[in-house]
Design an enzyme around this catalytic site. Structure first.
Site, short mmCIF file in Angstrom:
data_model
loop_
_atom_site.label_atom_id
_atom_site.label_comp_id
_atom_site.label_asym_id
_atom_site.label_seq_id
_atom_site.Cartn_x
_atom_site.Cartn_y
_atom_site.Cartn_z
N CYS A 114 -4.43 0.74 -1.22
CA CYS A 114 -3.67 -0.34 -1.01
C CYS A 114 -3.71 -1.54 0.33
O CYS A 114 -3.78 -2.50 -0.18
CB CYS A 114 -2.14 0.32 -0.72
SG CYS A 114 -1.52 1.35 -2.39
N ASN A 155 1.99 -4.85 3.48
CA ASN A 155 0.69 -4.11 3.65
C ASN A 155 -0.01 -4.75 4.69
O ASN A 155 -0.73 -4.09 5.53
CB ASN A 155 0.05 -3.93 2.49
CG ASN A 155 0.81 -2.57 1.78
OD1 ASN A 155 1.52 -1.90 2.08
ND2 ASN A 155 0.24 -2.34 0.61
N THR A 168 1.20 -4.44 -7.57
CA THR A 168 1.34 -5.28 -6.45
C THR A 168 0.45 -6.52 -7.06
O THR A 168 -0.87 -6.32 -7.48
CB THR A 168 0.46 -4.81 -5.43
OG1 THR A 168 1.12 -3.60 -4.82
CG2 THR A 168 0.42 -5.76 -4.24
N GLY A 212 -7.23 3.24 5.53
CA GLY A 212 -8.03 3.21 4.04
C GLY A 212 -7.14 3.40 2.86
O GLY A 212 -5.89 2.88 3.24
N LYS A 220 5.66 -7.90 -0.79
CA LYS A 220 4.73 -6.77 -0.69
C LYS A 220 3.40 -6.91 0.05
O LYS A 220 3.02 -6.30 0.78
CB LYS A 220 4.49 -6.58 -2.46
CG LYS A 220 3.47 -5.53 -2.56
CD LYS A 220 3.74 -4.15 -2.30
CE LYS A 220 2.75 -3.30 -2.23
NZ LYS A 220 3.08 -1.93 -2.31
C1 UGA Z 1 0.71 1.89 2.07
C2 UGA Z 1 2.03 1.53 2.63
O1 UGA Z 1 2.46 2.10 3.75
C3 UGA Z 1 3.20 1.72 1.61
O2 UGA Z 1 4.53 1.07 2.02
C4 UGA Z 1 2.79 0.85 0.12
O3 UGA Z 1 3.65 1.28 -0.80
C5 UGA Z 1 1.36 1.48 -0.37
O4 UGA Z 1 0.34 1.26 0.77
C6 UGA Z 1 0.92 0.49 -1.46
O5 UGA Z 1 0.88 -0.53 -1.33
O6 UGA Z 1 1.12 1.22 -2.63
P1 UGA Z 1 -0.53 4.28 1.65
O7 UGA Z 1 -1.82 3.56 1.32
O8 UGA Z 1 -0.17 5.38 0.94
O9 UGA Z 1 0.87 3.12 1.87
O10 UGA Z 1 -1.11 4.80 3.06
P2 UGA Z 1 -0.26 4.56 4.74
O11 UGA Z 1 0.40 5.62 4.88
O12 UGA Z 1 0.04 3.06 4.92
O13 UGA Z 1 -1.61 4.74 5.39
C7 UGA Z 1 -2.77 3.72 5.25
C8 UGA Z 1 -3.94 4.06 6.29
O14 UGA Z 1 -3.51 3.67 7.51
C9 UGA Z 1 -4.45 5.59 6.10
O15 UGA Z 1 -5.89 5.41 5.98
C10 UGA Z 1 -3.82 6.04 7.52
O16 UGA Z 1 -4.59 7.02 7.97
C11 UGA Z 1 -4.01 4.71 8.35
N1 UGA Z 1 -3.05 4.67 9.31
C12 UGA Z 1 -1.80 4.77 9.30
C13 UGA Z 1 -3.67 4.71 10.93
O17 UGA Z 1 -4.82 4.75 10.94
N2 UGA Z 1 -2.68 4.46 11.82
C14 UGA Z 1 -1.34 4.45 11.61
O18 UGA Z 1 -0.55 4.28 12.82
C15 UGA Z 1 -0.90 4.66 10.40
#
Ligand code: UGA
Length: 451
Positions: free
Chosen positions: A279, A226, A132, A276, A222
């Site tokens: 990303c 995010n 990224t 958190g 990208k």
């Molecule tokens: C995120 C993006 O979702 C991916 O599409 C992207 O490829 C990735 O970053 C990256 O840039 O590499 P990720 O960091 O694995 O993926 O996690 P997420 O599923 O997005 O969750 C991120 C945070 O948000 C977590 O701490 C989760 O607990 C929190 N979250 C998520 C919430 O508090 N509420 C929600 O409704 C969803």
């Protein structure tokens, strides 16, 4: 049998979440894959068929592709161009000291590729930036470094494109196998067409939309994705604060109602301790920094970050008020990973909360089904690490659920009553059946619920 169509083999620079998952996926499709990773220990583990990360389905598939000799890891790029036609750059771009993304690993990977290219005798390879990076990086930084170190010309002697990754930790392999879209950014149609053809041998092109655009747009897609996901989370967390203050307010129901509007959609509206990971926070900061450089007012992104930080501090303050002070009080923290399904604790809500609890004099005990080792590296010896949930809760004055691991949703109120000195639970991820716990005598505080 080999997959990948015109591609003899693929090189991947950087065997982190993105690189390793991509490598294992490609190798599982019989594409010969070579991961180049400077961390020798990681290379050693991969070559033994052991996954360096906790990710569902990855260990089994990794073992298989290494045993079959389709995937290999090395510390040096060497003469890789004699064996591969495509090289992906999948190194990290952490936040630098001034908030800008630190591109040193991308620059180093570009230099390695340039040097290898200079020494190679084979045709024009395709280089794909998956890390990224801020808009302009691929054409403005990666391309000139490769051209200078190799003395070759982009679009003639090698080809270049950006192809952002959208996988989520915890479902990385699944997401790589079933992407919801493929974005390719380049200035040369050969590069776009070649990568598209390669992907068409791996995915069903009828099912996965492909967007071909300029490198800058692809890079921005990208970061904007995010940032938008983070915005949704902070928005619902703001609503959750309102829900806590109005009679009968329940953010779960409000989110359900919001999500029924097809223009909004139901995903990423789970209120709690905020986002958190490696990303969302990093890419928000990168976008903010990039916008500031252009003179664009990005204070919306500041608010997203501020609400996220506030969610964590509010829980600490709530603990303090429920216990009448934290000094000497025993607090159990359930969940350290930034989300379930991973052992990653980078920018995890729990880590921030624990540091704050310790600063206010609490004795902290922690549990996590996967992330204890990683948390220990970050937090050191100031907290007690528990292998079992029961040990974490035993004698505690208050417990905070900070990651929604399924085992915490199965907590039994009577066990909580018998183990905890003071049965108070702060449900930071809204996973407990509040009514059941209250009926059993457990005092609960649920984020986003009027109580
Ligand atoms: C995120 C993006 O979702 C991916 O599409 C992207 O490829 C990735 O970053 C990256 O840039 O590499 P990720 O960091 O694995 O993926 O996690 P997420 O599923 O997005 O969750 C991120 C945070 O948000 C977590 O701490 C989760 O607990 C929190 N979250 C998520 C919430 O508090 N509420 C929600 O409704 C969803």
């Amino acid at each position: 049998m080999s997959g990948g169509g015109w591609v003899r083999g693929v090189g991947i620079i950087g065997a982190g979440y993105v690189g390793l998952t991509l490598g294992v996926f490609l190798a599982s499709k019989y594409v010969r894959t070579i991961c180049v990773e400077k961390d020798e220990e990681k290379v050693g583990r991969i070559m033994k068929g052991l996954s360096p990360i906790h990710e569902q389905g990855l260990p089994e598939l990794l073992r298989q592709v290494v045993e079959d000799g389709v995937l290999e890891a090395r510390t040096e790029i060497g003469d890789m161009f004699e064996e591969v036609d495509v090289i992906f750059i999948t190194v990290g771009t952490p936040t630098g000291s001034d908030g800008s993304p630190d591109l040193s690993q991308v620059e180093e990977a570009s230099r390695q590729i340039g040097n290898a290219l200079a020494a190679s005798k084979t045709g024009a390879p395709l280089i794909v930036v998956k890390s990224t990076v801020p808009p302009g990086t691929t054409w403005g930084i990666v391309r000139p470094i490769i051209e200078k170190t190799s003395d070759r010309v982009c679009g003639k002697d090698f080809h270049l494109c950006v192809n952002p990754e959208f996988l989520r930790e915890g479902s990385a392999l699944q997401d790589t196998m079933n992407p919801d879209r493929i974005v390719i950014g380049t200035k040369h149609s050969w590069a776009a067409e070649s990568l598209k053809k390669f992907y068409e041998t791996l995915y069903n092109p009828k099912k996965i939309p492909m967007l071909i655009t300029s490198p800058t747009n692809a890079e921005l897609i990208k970061l904007a994705t995010n940032a938008y996901l983070a915005l949704k989370i902070s928005f619902i967390n703001l609503i959750s604060q309102i829900c806590e203050a109005v009679e009968d307010g329940d953010v779960g129901v409000v989110a359900e109602g919001l999500g029924l509007d097809p223009r909004i959609g139901p995903l990423f509206l789970r209120a709690g301790l905020g986002f958190g990971g490696s990303c969302l926070p990093k890419d928000l900061r990168a976008l903010k920094w990039f916008a500031a450089g252009l003179g664009v007012d990005a204070s919306l992104l500041d608010s997203v970050l501020a609400i996220n930080g506030a969610q964590r501090i509010r829980v600490v303050k709530k603990s303090e008020s429920l216990l009448g002070g934290l000094r000497g009080r025993k607090v159990a923290v359930l969940g350290l990973a930034f989300k379930p399904g991973t052992d990653d604790v980078r920018e995890a809500a729990a880590i921030e909360i624990i540091r704050e609890l310790l600063a206010r004099g609490a004795e902290v005990r922690v549990h996590d089904p996967a992330a204890l080792d990683n948390a220990m590296r970050v937090l050191g010896g100031g907290v007690t690490y528990c292998q079992r949930i029961q040990d974490c809760l035993d004698g505690a004055d208050l417990a905070i659920i900070s990651t929604e691991w399924p085992e915490y949703a199965l907590l039994d109120p009577s066990t909580v009553m018998s183990l905890m000195h003071n049965p108070i639970i702060i449900d930071g991820r809204r996973i407990l059946d509040n009514k059941r716990f209250r009926e059993a005598g457990v005092k609960t505080y649920t984020i986003g619920l009027y109580q």
